[in-house]
Motif scaffolding. Sequence first.
Motif, short mmCIF file in Angstrom:
data_model
loop_
_atom_site.label_atom_id
_atom_site.label_comp_id
_atom_site.label_asym_id
_atom_site.label_seq_id
_atom_site.Cartn_x
_atom_site.Cartn_y
_atom_site.Cartn_z
N ASN A 30 -1.67 -2.56 -3.18
CA ASN A 30 -0.68 -3.16 -2.29
C ASN A 30 -1.30 -3.59 -0.96
N LEU A 31 -2.21 -2.80 -0.44
CA LEU A 31 -2.88 -3.17 0.80
C LEU A 31 -3.73 -4.44 0.61
N GLU A 32 -4.38 -4.53 -0.54
CA GLU A 32 -5.15 -5.74 -0.84
C GLU A 32 -4.22 -6.95 -0.94
N LYS A 33 -3.08 -6.78 -1.60
CA LYS A 33 -2.13 -7.89 -1.70
C LYS A 33 -1.61 -8.29 -0.31
N MET B 126 1.93 0.63 -9.18
CA MET B 126 0.86 0.01 -8.41
C MET B 126 0.39 1.00 -7.34
N THR B 127 -0.88 0.98 -7.03
CA THR B 127 -1.43 1.92 -6.05
C THR B 127 -1.31 1.34 -4.63
N ILE B 128 -1.39 2.21 -3.66
CA ILE B 128 -1.37 1.78 -2.26
C ILE B 128 -2.55 0.86 -1.97
N GLU B 129 -3.69 1.14 -2.58
CA GLU B 129 -4.87 0.29 -2.39
C GLU B 129 -4.62 -1.14 -2.86
N LYS C 114 8.08 -13.40 5.04
CA LYS C 114 7.79 -13.41 3.59
C LYS C 114 8.06 -12.04 2.97
N LEU C 115 7.80 -10.96 3.71
CA LEU C 115 8.11 -9.62 3.21
C LEU C 115 9.62 -9.38 3.21
#
Length: 136
Positions: A6-9, A1-4, A114-115
Amino acid sequence: MTIETNLEKMERLTSKVWRSYNKEDPLGHLSFNEYDYLKAIQSSAEPIRLTDLAKELEVSKPSATNMVKRLERKGLVKRLSCTEDARSKRVTLTEKSRLPLASEAEIYSVVADKLRIHLNEQEFALLDTLLTKALR
């Protein structure tokens, strides 16, 4: 998965928490820019000079002045005389904005929890360290 991705998630997770825990958001009617100004003012240890606020937000001083006037009309900030420079003004939050902004800490605590569920203690500490470094 890309950082982009993950940031969206991460953004979506935060949005879900906001929706579920903050149904009556008294600041929900604000534009992103208005909210950004309030957060910049909140993060200042003392009432912030208008010039410093403009610099912090990377906008012109006239733009900062106009936004502060708008927020002042809404009762969210107040301007104070600057004791060091009579020509300058300092900006601070009013109780109308201070209380809702302070309650946001609870929202971000829920996001952190949650994280934390998916990470061990070391991983969570590393995530915090990396985010601190990346967001300087």
